[in-house]
Design a protein around this motif. Structure first.
Motif, mmCIF file in Angstrom:
data_model
loop_
_atom_site.group_PDB
_atom_site.id
_atom_site.type_symbol
_atom_site.label_atom_id
_atom_site.label_comp_id
_atom_site.label_asym_id
_atom_site.label_seq_id
_atom_site.Cartn_x
_atom_site.Cartn_y
_atom_site.Cartn_z
ATOM 1 N N ASP A 109 -15.178 8.646 2.787
ATOM 2 C CA ASP A 109 -15.722 8.380 4.040
ATOM 3 C C ASP A 109 -14.623 7.470 4.725
ATOM 4 N N MET A 110 -14.322 7.805 5.947
ATOM 5 C CA MET A 110 -12.957 7.161 6.576
ATOM 6 C C MET A 110 -13.447 6.168 7.709
ATOM 7 N N GLY A 111 -14.597 5.908 7.790
ATOM 8 C CA GLY A 111 -15.072 4.859 8.613
ATOM 9 C C GLY A 111 -15.271 5.611 10.193
ATOM 10 N N THR A 112 -15.541 4.597 10.797
ATOM 11 C CA THR A 112 -15.912 5.175 12.434
ATOM 12 C C THR A 112 -14.586 5.081 13.233
ATOM 13 N N ALA A 213 -9.116 12.774 13.412
ATOM 14 C CA ALA A 213 -8.973 12.867 14.748
ATOM 15 C C ALA A 213 -9.289 13.885 15.470
ATOM 16 N N THR A 214 -8.766 15.029 15.143
ATOM 17 C CA THR A 214 -8.880 16.183 15.943
ATOM 18 C C THR A 214 -10.392 16.623 15.955
ATOM 19 N N ALA A 215 -11.112 16.510 14.512
ATOM 20 C CA ALA A 215 -12.326 17.074 14.747
ATOM 21 C C ALA A 215 -13.331 16.210 15.554
ATOM 22 N N VAL A 216 -12.854 14.853 15.495
ATOM 23 C CA VAL A 216 -13.641 14.079 16.330
ATOM 24 C C VAL A 216 -13.640 14.377 17.964
ATOM 25 N N LEU A 223 -16.213 20.936 22.124
ATOM 26 C CA LEU A 223 -15.410 22.308 21.813
ATOM 27 C C LEU A 223 -15.815 22.622 20.394
ATOM 28 N N ALA A 224 -16.340 21.840 19.431
ATOM 29 C CA ALA A 224 -16.775 22.195 17.924
ATOM 30 C C ALA A 224 -18.047 21.507 17.784
ATOM 31 N N ALA A 225 -18.723 21.943 16.749
ATOM 32 C CA ALA A 225 -19.946 21.218 16.084
ATOM 33 C C ALA A 225 -19.548 20.677 14.487
ATOM 34 N N SER A 226 -20.353 19.805 14.196
ATOM 35 C CA SER A 226 -20.089 19.349 12.871
ATOM 36 C C SER A 226 -20.998 19.808 11.980
ATOM 37 N N PRO A 227 -20.439 20.087 10.700
ATOM 38 C CA PRO A 227 -19.217 20.171 10.110
ATOM 39 C C PRO A 227 -18.035 20.989 10.697
ATOM 40 N N VAL A 228 -16.789 20.832 10.782
ATOM 41 C CA VAL A 228 -15.934 21.676 11.253
ATOM 42 C C VAL A 228 -14.703 21.743 10.320
ATOM 43 N N ASP A 229 -14.310 22.977 10.049
ATOM 44 C CA ASP A 229 -13.233 23.293 9.252
ATOM 45 C C ASP A 229 -11.896 22.988 10.099
ATOM 46 N N ILE A 230 -11.106 22.557 9.673
ATOM 47 C CA ILE A 230 -9.833 22.165 10.202
ATOM 48 C C ILE A 230 -8.534 22.761 9.358
ATOM 49 N N SER A 240 -16.773 16.059 8.874
ATOM 50 C CA SER A 240 -18.232 15.833 9.255
ATOM 51 C C SER A 240 -18.265 14.472 10.041
ATOM 52 N N TRP A 241 -18.807 14.601 11.423
ATOM 53 C CA TRP A 241 -18.874 13.477 12.296
ATOM 54 C C TRP A 241 -19.908 13.446 13.180
ATOM 55 N N ARG A 242 -20.786 12.604 13.493
ATOM 56 C CA ARG A 242 -21.687 12.261 14.615
ATOM 57 C C ARG A 242 -21.449 11.081 15.405
ATOM 58 N N PRO A 243 -21.476 11.181 16.720
ATOM 59 C CA PRO A 243 -21.325 9.841 17.367
ATOM 60 C C PRO A 243 -21.994 8.853 16.881
ATOM 61 N N GLY A 244 -21.336 7.550 16.699
ATOM 62 C CA GLY A 244 -21.790 6.511 16.205
ATOM 63 C C GLY A 244 -21.720 6.376 14.564
ATOM 64 N N GLU A 245 -21.420 7.559 13.843
ATOM 65 C CA GLU A 245 -21.498 7.262 12.333
ATOM 66 C C GLU A 245 -20.073 7.452 11.956
ATOM 67 N N SER A 246 -19.934 7.459 10.816
ATOM 68 C CA SER A 246 -18.616 7.277 10.250
ATOM 69 C C SER A 246 -18.089 8.865 10.021
ATOM 70 N N ILE A 247 -16.724 9.083 9.573
ATOM 71 C CA ILE A 247 -16.072 10.239 9.491
ATOM 72 C C ILE A 247 -16.215 10.373 8.148
ATOM 73 N N ARG A 248 -16.654 11.775 7.718
ATOM 74 C CA ARG A 248 -16.511 12.396 6.257
ATOM 75 C C ARG A 248 -15.667 13.461 6.120
ATOM 76 N N MET A 249 -14.521 13.144 5.223
ATOM 77 C CA MET A 249 -13.368 14.363 4.978
ATOM 78 C C MET A 249 -13.664 14.705 3.645
ATOM 79 N N ARG A 250 -13.774 16.318 3.365
ATOM 80 C CA ARG A 250 -13.599 16.524 2.086
ATOM 81 C C ARG A 250 -12.713 17.798 1.939
#
Length: 263
Positions: A109-112, A213-216, A223-230, A240-250
């Motif tokens: 969880d990378m924070g907001t 940063a690119t996913a957000v 241009l993309a929907a969560s979750p997105v493969d980079i 995975s990210w939704r506005p107002g929430e934290s970013i999750r990276m797997r």
């Protein structure tokens, strides 16, 4: 004096990691730069020192290959989370993040994300969703701070951009007082192909904060929907990210070997 270290990588973005929670380790830019040298040192993109923390389970400090200490590193965060095991709270200069060790991988969880021009930071106010600036064929980037500063350019073919030449010029442009990480991204079906010029490290096989940063930026621009493969040169991260929430990276985190080095 010899110190034990762990050599790890996240999708080819490689690290020398020292655990200094029990025995303190004084690190500086010159020593980090020497250890990162691939000819005369151990060799790595970033050097990591794990220390005790008063606000989390541990503290992670990060030096780029040029000896500069930086705020955040997504791929290193997954490696440290894997070393810590289970669930862990990790203090960084960019804030406290949370990690979970998985089988040969980790989720962090990378924070907001932060979007204010002074939070990137920029030298003067600009719309960070689509900045009215450009460098040759790269123009209209988004700017996002995900613990460290990034600009993201969406292009037709990320592989065709001469990032080794343009990256250093953008990184050190006076628009970015703290320098900046440079991302070039292109849509690939529902996924995104990404290459990153990392501030202080250059071109790397993968950049976790760049993927975040690119996913957000892509989700903000619809241009993309969560979750997105980079899809990076070293492999794929799922963001995975939704506005107002934290970013999750797997993504994968790999232990290569344990060694000792004379400091």
């Amino acid at each position: 004096m010899k110190r034990r270290f762990e050599k790890m990588h996240g999708l080819g973005n490689d690290f020398v990691i020292f655990d200094a929670r029990e025995t303190p380790l004084e690190m500086d830019g010159a020593t980090a730069r020497a250890l990162a040298d691939r000819h005369t040192g151990v060799g790595c993109d970033q050097l990591i020192v794990i220390e005790p923390s008063q606000i989390a389970d541990l503290r992670m400090r990060i030096w780029n290959a040029d000896g500069g200490e930086v705020e955040a590193c997504g791929n290193a965060s997954r490696c440290v989370a894997l070393l810590a095991g289970g669930h862990s709270r990790i203090e960084t200069a960019g804030g406290v993040i949370q990690g979970e060790a998985l089988d040969g991988a980790a989720e962090v969880d990378m924070g907001t994300p932060r979007f204010g021009w002074d939070e990137i930071p920029l030298a003067y106010p600009l719309d960070t969703a689509a900045m009215p600036v450009g460098w040759e064929d790269l123009h209209g980037p988004a700017a996002v701070n995900v613990g460290n500063p990034h600009v993201v350019f969406f292009v037709d073919d990320s592989g065709a951009v001469d990032l080794a030449r343009l990256g250093p010029a953008i990184e050190t442009d006076p628009l970015f007082p703290d320098r900046v990480n440079v991302n070039v991204a292109s849509l690939d079906g529902g996924a995104i192909r990404l290459r990153v010029w990392e501030r202080g490290a250059g071109l790397t096989q993968a950049c976790g904060t760049g993927a975040c940063a690119t996913a957000v930026a892509a989700i903000r621009r619809k241009l993309a929907a969560s979750p997105v493969d980079i899809r990076l040169p070293g492999g794929t991260l799922t963001i995975s990210w939704r506005p107002g929430e934290s970013i999750r990276m797997r993504g994968a985190a790999t232990h290569v070997f344990t060694g000792e080095v004379a400091l």
